[in-house]
Design an enzyme around this catalytic site. Structure first.
Site, PDB file in Angstrom:
ATOM      1  N   ALA A  72      12.754 -38.689 -10.393  1.00  0.00           N
ATOM      2  CA  ALA A  72      12.475 -37.592 -11.333  1.00  0.00           C
ATOM      3  C   ALA A  72      13.521 -37.452 -12.435  1.00  0.00           C
ATOM      4  O   ALA A  72      13.530 -36.459 -13.145  1.00  0.00           O
ATOM      5  CB  ALA A  72      12.340 -36.286 -10.559  1.00  0.00           C
ATOM      6  N   SER A  73      14.386 -38.445 -12.589  1.00  0.00           N
ATOM      7  CA  SER A  73      15.366 -38.368 -13.683  1.00  0.00           C
ATOM      8  C   SER A  73      14.859 -39.063 -14.937  1.00  0.00           C
ATOM      9  O   SER A  73      15.589 -39.200 -15.918  1.00  0.00           O
ATOM     10  CB  SER A  73      16.700 -38.992 -13.236  1.00  0.00           C
ATOM     11  OG  SER A  73      16.510 -40.355 -12.943  1.00  0.00           O
ATOM     12  N   SER A  94      -1.351 -47.019  -9.469  1.00  0.00           N
ATOM     13  CA  SER A  94      -1.444 -47.573 -10.818  1.00  0.00           C
ATOM     14  C   SER A  94      -2.807 -48.224 -10.987  1.00  0.00           C
ATOM     15  O   SER A  94      -3.423 -48.673 -10.007  1.00  0.00           O
ATOM     16  CB  SER A  94      -0.356 -48.642 -11.013  1.00  0.00           C
ATOM     17  OG  SER A  94      -0.626 -49.415 -12.160  1.00  0.00           O
ATOM     18  N   TYR A 127       3.794 -56.001  -7.780  1.00  0.00           N
ATOM     19  CA  TYR A 127       3.605 -54.603  -8.184  1.00  0.00           C
ATOM     20  C   TYR A 127       2.174 -54.153  -7.866  1.00  0.00           C
ATOM     21  O   TYR A 127       1.958 -53.096  -7.256  1.00  0.00           O
ATOM     22  CB  TYR A 127       3.894 -54.460  -9.675  1.00  0.00           C
ATOM     23  CG  TYR A 127       3.674 -53.070 -10.221  1.00  0.00           C
ATOM     24  CD1 TYR A 127       4.555 -52.033  -9.924  1.00  0.00           C
ATOM     25  CD2 TYR A 127       2.577 -52.788 -11.039  1.00  0.00           C
ATOM     26  CE1 TYR A 127       4.345 -50.747 -10.432  1.00  0.00           C
ATOM     27  CE2 TYR A 127       2.371 -51.516 -11.555  1.00  0.00           C
ATOM     28  CZ  TYR A 127       3.258 -50.504 -11.251  1.00  0.00           C
ATOM     29  OH  TYR A 127       3.052 -49.239 -11.758  1.00  0.00           O
TER      30      TYR A 127
HETATM   31  N1  LIG Z   1       4.542 -46.123 -17.151  1.00  0.00           N
HETATM   32  C1  LIG Z   1       3.393 -46.688 -16.798  1.00  0.00           C
HETATM   33  O1  LIG Z   1       2.710 -47.319 -17.615  1.00  0.00           O
HETATM   34  C2  LIG Z   1       2.897 -46.533 -15.382  1.00  0.00           C
HETATM   35  C3  LIG Z   1       1.578 -46.953 -15.107  1.00  0.00           C
HETATM   36  C4  LIG Z   1       1.096 -46.845 -13.804  1.00  0.00           C
HETATM   37  C5  LIG Z   1       1.905 -46.335 -12.808  1.00  0.00           C
HETATM   38  N2  LIG Z   1       3.184 -45.926 -13.104  1.00  0.00           N
HETATM   39  C6  LIG Z   1       3.987 -45.421 -11.990  1.00  0.00           C
HETATM   40  O2  LIG Z   1       4.551 -44.177 -12.323  1.00  0.00           O
HETATM   41  C7  LIG Z   1       5.762 -44.006 -11.588  1.00  0.00           C
HETATM   42  C8  LIG Z   1       6.861 -43.540 -12.544  1.00  0.00           C
HETATM   43  O3  LIG Z   1       7.149 -44.556 -13.466  1.00  0.00           O
HETATM   44  P1  LIG Z   1       7.577 -44.277 -14.986  1.00  0.00           P
HETATM   45  O4  LIG Z   1       6.545 -44.885 -15.834  1.00  0.00           O
HETATM   46  O5  LIG Z   1       7.937 -42.870 -15.161  1.00  0.00           O
HETATM   47  O6  LIG Z   1       8.866 -45.226 -15.139  1.00  0.00           O
HETATM   48  P2  LIG Z   1      10.419 -44.921 -14.872  1.00  0.00           P
HETATM   49  O7  LIG Z   1      11.083 -46.246 -14.754  1.00  0.00           O
HETATM   50  O8  LIG Z   1      10.913 -43.951 -15.876  1.00  0.00           O
HETATM   51  O9  LIG Z   1      10.408 -44.190 -13.469  1.00  0.00           O
HETATM   52  C9  LIG Z   1      10.563 -44.853 -12.233  1.00  0.00           C
HETATM   53  C10 LIG Z   1      11.498 -44.008 -11.397  1.00  0.00           C
HETATM   54  O10 LIG Z   1      11.596 -44.613 -10.106  1.00  0.00           O
HETATM   55  C11 LIG Z   1      12.924 -44.535  -9.688  1.00  0.00           C
HETATM   56  N3  LIG Z   1      13.235 -45.606  -8.735  1.00  0.00           N
HETATM   57  C12 LIG Z   1      13.352 -46.928  -8.982  1.00  0.00           C
HETATM   58  N4  LIG Z   1      13.752 -47.576  -7.869  1.00  0.00           N
HETATM   59  C13 LIG Z   1      13.893 -46.629  -6.911  1.00  0.00           C
HETATM   60  C14 LIG Z   1      14.316 -46.671  -5.554  1.00  0.00           C
HETATM   61  N5  LIG Z   1      14.695 -47.824  -4.962  1.00  0.00           N
HETATM   62  N6  LIG Z   1      14.385 -45.515  -4.876  1.00  0.00           N
HETATM   63  C15 LIG Z   1      14.023 -44.336  -5.452  1.00  0.00           C
HETATM   64  N7  LIG Z   1      13.606 -44.231  -6.716  1.00  0.00           N
HETATM   65  C16 LIG Z   1      13.555 -45.372  -7.445  1.00  0.00           C
HETATM   66  C17 LIG Z   1      13.764 -44.688 -10.966  1.00  0.00           C
HETATM   67  O11 LIG Z   1      15.044 -44.115 -10.800  1.00  0.00           O
HETATM   68  C18 LIG Z   1      12.921 -43.962 -11.995  1.00  0.00           C
HETATM   69  O12 LIG Z   1      13.342 -42.618 -12.148  1.00  0.00           O
HETATM   70  C19 LIG Z   1       6.056 -45.363 -10.922  1.00  0.00           C
HETATM   71  O13 LIG Z   1       5.653 -45.290  -9.577  1.00  0.00           O
HETATM   72  C20 LIG Z   1       5.173 -46.313 -11.693  1.00  0.00           C
HETATM   73  O14 LIG Z   1       4.829 -47.442 -10.947  1.00  0.00           O
HETATM   74  C21 LIG Z   1       3.688 -46.011 -14.369  1.00  0.00           C
END
Ligand SMILES: NC(=O)c1ccc[n+]([C@@H]2O[C@H](COP(=O)([O-])OP(=O)(O)OC[C@H]3O[C@@H](n4cnc5c(N)ncnc54)[C@H](O)[C@@H]3O)[C@@H](O)[C@H]2O)c1
Length: 255
Positions: free
Chosen positions: A11-12, A148, A162
Protein backbone atom coordinates in the site's frame (compact mmCIF):
# COMPACT_ATOMS: atom_id res chain seq x y z
CA UNK A 1 -21.31 2.91 13.72
CA UNK A 2 -18.81 0.13 14.47
CA UNK A 3 -15.24 0.98 13.57
CA UNK A 4 -14.00 -1.26 10.77
CA UNK A 5 -10.37 -2.35 10.45
CA UNK A 6 -8.71 -2.94 7.06
CA UNK A 7 -5.29 -4.37 6.18
CA UNK A 8 -3.93 -3.55 2.71
CA UNK A 9 -0.71 -5.08 1.39
CA UNK A 10 1.63 -3.29 -1.01
CA UNK A 11 0.00 0.00 0.00
CA UNK A 12 2.95 2.38 -0.33
CA UNK A 13 2.37 2.73 -4.08
CA UNK A 14 -0.06 2.43 -6.97
CA UNK A 15 -3.35 0.60 -6.57
CA UNK A 16 -2.56 -0.28 -2.94
CA UNK A 17 -2.26 3.37 -1.87
CA UNK A 18 -5.41 4.25 -3.82
CA UNK A 19 -7.29 1.37 -2.17
CA UNK A 20 -6.11 2.45 1.29
CA UNK A 21 -7.30 5.99 0.57
CA UNK A 22 -10.69 4.78 -0.66
CA UNK A 23 -11.12 2.61 2.44
CA UNK A 24 -10.01 5.54 4.61
CA UNK A 25 -12.55 7.82 2.95
CA UNK A 26 -15.21 5.23 3.85
CA UNK A 27 -14.17 5.57 7.51
CA UNK A 28 -12.12 2.39 7.89
CA UNK A 29 -9.02 2.24 10.07
CA UNK A 30 -6.24 1.17 7.70
CA UNK A 31 -3.00 -0.76 8.09
CA UNK A 32 -0.65 -0.34 5.12
CA UNK A 33 2.21 -2.71 4.35
CA UNK A 34 5.30 -1.83 2.35
CA UNK A 35 8.37 -3.68 1.15
CA UNK A 36 10.99 -1.03 0.42
CA UNK A 37 11.47 2.28 2.18
CA UNK A 38 9.10 3.27 4.97
CA UNK A 39 8.80 6.94 3.86
CA UNK A 40 6.24 6.39 1.08
CA UNK A 41 4.14 4.21 3.39
CA UNK A 42 4.19 6.85 6.15
CA UNK A 43 3.18 9.49 3.61
CA UNK A 44 0.32 7.29 2.37
CA UNK A 45 -0.80 6.67 5.97
CA UNK A 46 -0.83 10.41 6.62
CA UNK A 47 -2.97 10.90 3.50
CA UNK A 48 -5.32 8.17 4.78
CA UNK A 49 -5.73 10.00 8.10
CA UNK A 50 -6.48 13.21 6.18
CA UNK A 51 -9.02 11.28 4.06
CA UNK A 52 -10.90 10.13 7.16
CA UNK A 53 -9.22 7.04 8.60
CA UNK A 54 -9.55 7.07 12.40
CA UNK A 55 -6.28 5.10 12.59
CA UNK A 56 -3.56 4.50 9.98
CA UNK A 57 -0.50 2.34 10.64
CA UNK A 58 2.32 0.91 8.57
CA UNK A 59 4.44 -2.25 8.74
CA UNK A 60 7.03 -3.88 6.57
CA UNK A 61 5.88 -7.12 4.94
CA UNK A 62 7.64 -9.58 2.66
CA UNK A 63 5.03 -11.94 1.26
CA UNK A 64 7.79 -14.38 0.29
CA UNK A 65 8.72 -14.83 3.94
CA UNK A 66 6.20 -16.80 6.07
CA UNK A 67 7.79 -15.41 9.26
CA UNK A 68 7.16 -11.86 8.02
CA UNK A 69 3.48 -12.75 7.41
CA UNK A 70 3.10 -14.20 10.91
CA UNK A 71 4.87 -11.19 12.47
CA UNK A 72 2.50 -8.78 10.70
CA UNK A 73 -0.59 -10.66 11.87
CA UNK A 74 0.76 -10.74 15.44
CA UNK A 75 1.28 -6.97 15.26
CA UNK A 76 -2.27 -6.35 13.98
CA UNK A 77 -3.65 -8.71 16.63
CA UNK A 78 -1.84 -6.86 19.42
CA UNK A 79 -3.06 -3.44 18.23
CA UNK A 80 -6.56 -4.12 16.88
CA UNK A 81 -7.41 -7.72 17.84
CA UNK A 82 -9.67 -8.06 14.79
CA UNK A 83 -9.97 -7.35 11.08
CA UNK A 84 -12.99 -6.66 8.86
CA UNK A 85 -11.14 -6.29 5.56
CA UNK A 86 -8.03 -7.82 4.01
CA UNK A 87 -6.87 -6.54 0.62
CA UNK A 88 -4.28 -8.85 -0.94
CA UNK A 89 -2.76 -6.30 -3.30
CA UNK A 90 1.02 -6.66 -2.96
CA UNK A 91 2.68 -8.47 -5.82
CA UNK A 92 5.38 -8.53 -8.46
CA UNK A 93 5.07 -8.48 -12.25
CA UNK A 94 8.28 -9.16 -14.18
CA UNK A 95 7.99 -8.65 -17.94
CA UNK A 96 9.82 -11.67 -19.32
CA UNK A 97 9.58 -13.83 -22.40
CA UNK A 98 8.77 -17.41 -21.42
CA UNK A 99 12.07 -18.50 -22.97
CA UNK A 100 13.94 -16.43 -20.42
CA UNK A 101 12.11 -17.26 -17.18
CA UNK A 102 14.55 -18.87 -14.76
CA UNK A 103 13.45 -21.34 -12.12
CA UNK A 104 14.43 -18.84 -9.41
CA UNK A 105 12.27 -16.11 -10.95
CA UNK A 106 9.36 -18.51 -11.47
CA UNK A 107 9.54 -19.48 -7.78
CA UNK A 108 9.87 -15.87 -6.64
CA UNK A 109 6.75 -14.76 -8.53
CA UNK A 110 4.67 -17.72 -7.39
CA UNK A 111 5.87 -17.32 -3.78
CA UNK A 112 5.02 -13.62 -3.69
CA UNK A 113 1.73 -13.54 -5.57
CA UNK A 114 0.30 -17.03 -5.12
CA UNK A 115 1.69 -18.51 -1.91
CA UNK A 116 1.77 -15.09 -0.25
CA UNK A 117 -1.95 -14.55 -0.89
CA UNK A 118 -2.72 -18.01 0.50
CA UNK A 119 -0.54 -17.72 3.60
CA UNK A 120 -1.64 -14.19 4.53
CA UNK A 121 -5.34 -14.97 4.05
CA UNK A 122 -5.05 -18.10 6.17
CA UNK A 123 -3.05 -16.28 8.84
CA UNK A 124 -5.62 -13.44 8.95
CA UNK A 125 -8.60 -15.77 9.49
CA UNK A 126 -8.51 -15.67 13.31
CA UNK A 127 -8.65 -11.86 13.14
CA UNK A 128 -11.53 -11.93 10.61
CA UNK A 129 -13.34 -14.44 12.83
CA UNK A 130 -12.77 -12.21 15.85
CA UNK A 131 -14.84 -9.50 14.12
CA UNK A 132 -17.81 -11.82 13.47
CA UNK A 133 -20.28 -10.11 15.81
CA UNK A 134 -23.15 -12.26 17.11
CA UNK A 135 -25.64 -14.59 15.37
CA UNK A 136 -28.30 -11.92 15.98
CA UNK A 137 -26.08 -9.11 14.67
CA UNK A 138 -23.50 -10.60 12.28
CA UNK A 139 -20.75 -8.27 11.04
CA UNK A 140 -19.69 -8.18 7.39
CA UNK A 141 -16.09 -9.21 6.74
CA UNK A 142 -14.30 -9.76 3.46
CA UNK A 143 -11.13 -10.38 1.54
CA UNK A 144 -10.39 -8.68 -1.79
CA UNK A 145 -7.68 -10.23 -3.95
CA UNK A 146 -5.85 -8.46 -6.77
CA UNK A 147 -5.69 -10.82 -9.70
CA UNK A 148 -5.20 -9.54 -13.25
CA UNK A 149 -6.56 -9.81 -16.77
CA UNK A 150 -3.38 -11.88 -17.36
CA UNK A 151 -4.78 -14.49 -14.97
CA UNK A 152 -7.91 -14.73 -17.12
CA UNK A 153 -6.67 -14.62 -20.70
CA UNK A 154 -2.97 -15.45 -20.32
CA UNK A 155 0.16 -13.34 -20.69
CA UNK A 156 1.60 -11.69 -23.76
CA UNK A 157 3.70 -8.80 -22.44
CA UNK A 158 3.85 -9.82 -18.79
CA UNK A 159 5.48 -13.11 -17.85
CA UNK A 160 3.77 -16.50 -17.89
CA UNK A 161 4.79 -16.88 -14.26
CA UNK A 162 2.83 -13.71 -13.49
CA UNK A 163 -0.21 -14.97 -15.42
CA UNK A 164 -0.01 -18.34 -13.65
CA UNK A 165 0.24 -16.68 -10.23
CA UNK A 166 -2.76 -14.45 -10.99
CA UNK A 167 -4.73 -17.47 -12.21
CA UNK A 168 -3.83 -19.13 -8.91
CA UNK A 169 -5.24 -16.08 -7.10
CA UNK A 170 -8.56 -16.56 -8.91
CA UNK A 171 -8.64 -20.21 -7.82
CA UNK A 172 -7.75 -19.19 -4.26
CA UNK A 173 -10.51 -16.56 -4.31
CA UNK A 174 -13.12 -19.14 -5.28
CA UNK A 175 -11.71 -21.76 -2.89
CA UNK A 176 -11.65 -19.43 0.13
CA UNK A 177 -15.09 -18.11 -0.85
CA UNK A 178 -16.52 -21.64 -0.87
CA UNK A 179 -14.84 -22.59 2.39
CA UNK A 180 -15.67 -19.42 4.32
CA UNK A 181 -19.18 -18.50 3.09
CA UNK A 182 -20.72 -20.49 5.95
CA UNK A 183 -18.93 -18.19 8.39
CA UNK A 184 -20.07 -15.06 6.56
CA UNK A 185 -16.58 -14.18 5.34
CA UNK A 186 -16.73 -13.05 1.70
CA UNK A 187 -13.84 -13.40 -0.75
CA UNK A 188 -13.78 -11.64 -4.13
CA UNK A 189 -11.25 -10.82 -6.83
CA UNK A 190 -10.57 -7.78 -8.99
CA UNK A 191 -8.96 -8.26 -12.41
CA UNK A 192 -7.43 -5.01 -13.69
CA UNK A 193 -6.20 -4.48 -17.19
CA UNK A 194 -3.39 -1.96 -17.87
CA UNK A 195 -3.24 0.59 -15.02
CA UNK A 196 -0.75 3.43 -14.53
CA UNK A 197 1.71 2.33 -11.82
CA UNK A 198 5.31 1.21 -11.28
CA UNK A 199 4.35 -2.10 -12.91
CA UNK A 200 3.50 -0.44 -16.24
CA UNK A 201 5.80 2.65 -16.03
CA UNK A 202 8.75 0.93 -17.62
CA UNK A 203 6.78 0.00 -20.72
CA UNK A 204 7.66 2.89 -23.03
CA UNK A 205 7.91 3.70 -26.71
CA UNK A 206 6.21 1.60 -29.41
CA UNK A 207 5.31 -1.18 -26.96
CA UNK A 208 3.39 1.28 -24.79
CA UNK A 209 1.73 2.88 -27.81
CA UNK A 210 0.63 -0.54 -29.08
CA UNK A 211 -0.79 -1.47 -25.68
CA UNK A 212 -2.61 1.87 -25.38
CA UNK A 213 -4.19 1.50 -28.79
CA UNK A 214 -5.39 -2.01 -27.84
CA UNK A 215 -7.50 -0.56 -24.99
CA UNK A 216 -11.04 0.10 -26.27
CA UNK A 217 -11.57 2.93 -23.76
CA UNK A 218 -8.42 4.52 -25.18
CA UNK A 219 -6.09 4.90 -22.20
CA UNK A 220 -4.53 3.16 -19.21
CA UNK A 221 -6.63 3.07 -16.07
CA UNK A 222 -5.66 5.03 -12.98
CA UNK A 223 -5.17 3.39 -9.57
CA UNK A 224 -8.35 5.13 -8.38
CA UNK A 225 -10.30 3.38 -11.16
CA UNK A 226 -9.52 0.09 -9.40
CA UNK A 227 -9.59 1.37 -5.81
CA UNK A 228 -13.28 2.28 -5.78
CA UNK A 229 -14.34 -1.27 -6.57
CA UNK A 230 -11.95 -2.70 -3.97
CA UNK A 231 -13.58 -0.43 -1.38
CA UNK A 232 -17.06 -1.30 -2.64
CA UNK A 233 -16.39 -5.06 -2.39
CA UNK A 234 -14.96 -4.51 1.10
CA UNK A 235 -18.03 -2.62 2.22
CA UNK A 236 -21.12 -4.20 3.85
CA UNK A 237 -23.07 -3.00 0.81
CA UNK A 238 -21.51 -6.00 -1.00
CA UNK A 239 -22.81 -8.39 1.68
CA UNK A 240 -24.38 -10.75 -0.92
CA UNK A 241 -21.27 -10.96 -3.12
CA UNK A 242 -18.67 -13.68 -2.76
CA UNK A 243 -16.50 -15.81 -5.04
CA UNK A 244 -16.91 -13.17 -7.77
CA UNK A 245 -14.42 -11.61 -10.17
CA UNK A 246 -14.74 -7.96 -11.16
CA UNK A 247 -13.09 -6.77 -14.38
CA UNK A 248 -11.61 -3.25 -14.55
CA UNK A 249 -9.85 -3.38 -17.89
CA UNK A 250 -11.01 -0.56 -20.17
CA UNK A 251 -12.83 -3.08 -22.34
CA UNK A 252 -9.73 -5.11 -23.24
CA UNK A 253 -11.53 -8.33 -22.41
CA UNK A 254 -15.26 -8.49 -22.97
CA UNK A 255 -17.03 -11.84 -22.84
N1 LIG B 1 -0.80 -1.89 -12.86
C1 LIG B 1 -1.40 -2.80 -13.61
O1 LIG B 1 -1.51 -2.66 -14.84
C2 LIG B 1 -2.00 -4.02 -12.96
C3 LIG B 1 -2.83 -4.85 -13.75
C4 LIG B 1 -3.37 -6.00 -13.19
C5 LIG B 1 -3.11 -6.31 -11.87
N2 LIG B 1 -2.31 -5.49 -11.11
C6 LIG B 1 -2.05 -5.90 -9.73
O2 LIG B 1 -2.32 -4.84 -8.85
C7 LIG B 1 -1.51 -4.99 -7.69
C8 LIG B 1 -0.84 -3.66 -7.37
O3 LIG B 1 0.07 -3.33 -8.39
P1 LIG B 1 0.36 -1.83 -8.86
O4 LIG B 1 -0.04 -1.75 -10.27
O5 LIG B 1 -0.18 -0.87 -7.89
O6 LIG B 1 1.97 -1.80 -8.87
P2 LIG B 1 3.00 -1.40 -7.71
O7 LIG B 1 4.32 -1.96 -8.13
O8 LIG B 1 2.90 0.05 -7.43
O9 LIG B 1 2.45 -2.18 -6.45
C9 LIG B 1 2.88 -3.47 -6.07
C10 LIG B 1 3.06 -3.45 -4.57
O10 LIG B 1 3.40 -4.77 -4.15
C11 LIG B 1 4.38 -4.68 -3.17
N3 LIG B 1 5.19 -5.90 -3.13
C12 LIG B 1 6.09 -6.33 -4.04
N4 LIG B 1 6.72 -7.44 -3.59
C13 LIG B 1 6.19 -7.70 -2.37
C14 LIG B 1 6.45 -8.70 -1.39
N5 LIG B 1 7.39 -9.65 -1.58
N6 LIG B 1 5.76 -8.65 -0.24
C15 LIG B 1 4.81 -7.70 -0.03
N7 LIG B 1 4.51 -6.74 -0.91
C16 LIG B 1 5.21 -6.74 -2.07
C17 LIG B 1 5.24 -3.47 -3.56
O11 LIG B 1 5.91 -2.94 -2.44
C18 LIG B 1 4.21 -2.52 -4.14
O12 LIG B 1 3.76 -1.60 -3.17
C19 LIG B 1 -0.52 -6.13 -8.00
O13 LIG B 1 -0.99 -7.30 -7.39
C20 LIG B 1 -0.60 -6.24 -9.50
O14 LIG B 1 -0.25 -7.51 -9.96
C21 LIG B 1 -1.76 -4.35 -11.63
Amino acid sequence: MTLRYALITGASSGIGTAAALALAADGNAVWLTYTGGEAAALEAAEACRAAGAPDARVSRLDLRDPASIDALIAEVDAAWGKLHVLVNNGGVCPYRSFDDITIDEWDAVMETNGRGTFLLTRAALPLLRAAAGTPEAPVDRSVVNLSSIAGQQGALKTGMHYAASKGAILALTRSFARNLAGEGIRVNAVTPGPVLSAITDHLQGPARDALTSSIPLGEFGKPADVAWIIAALASPKAAFTTGATYDVNGGVRID
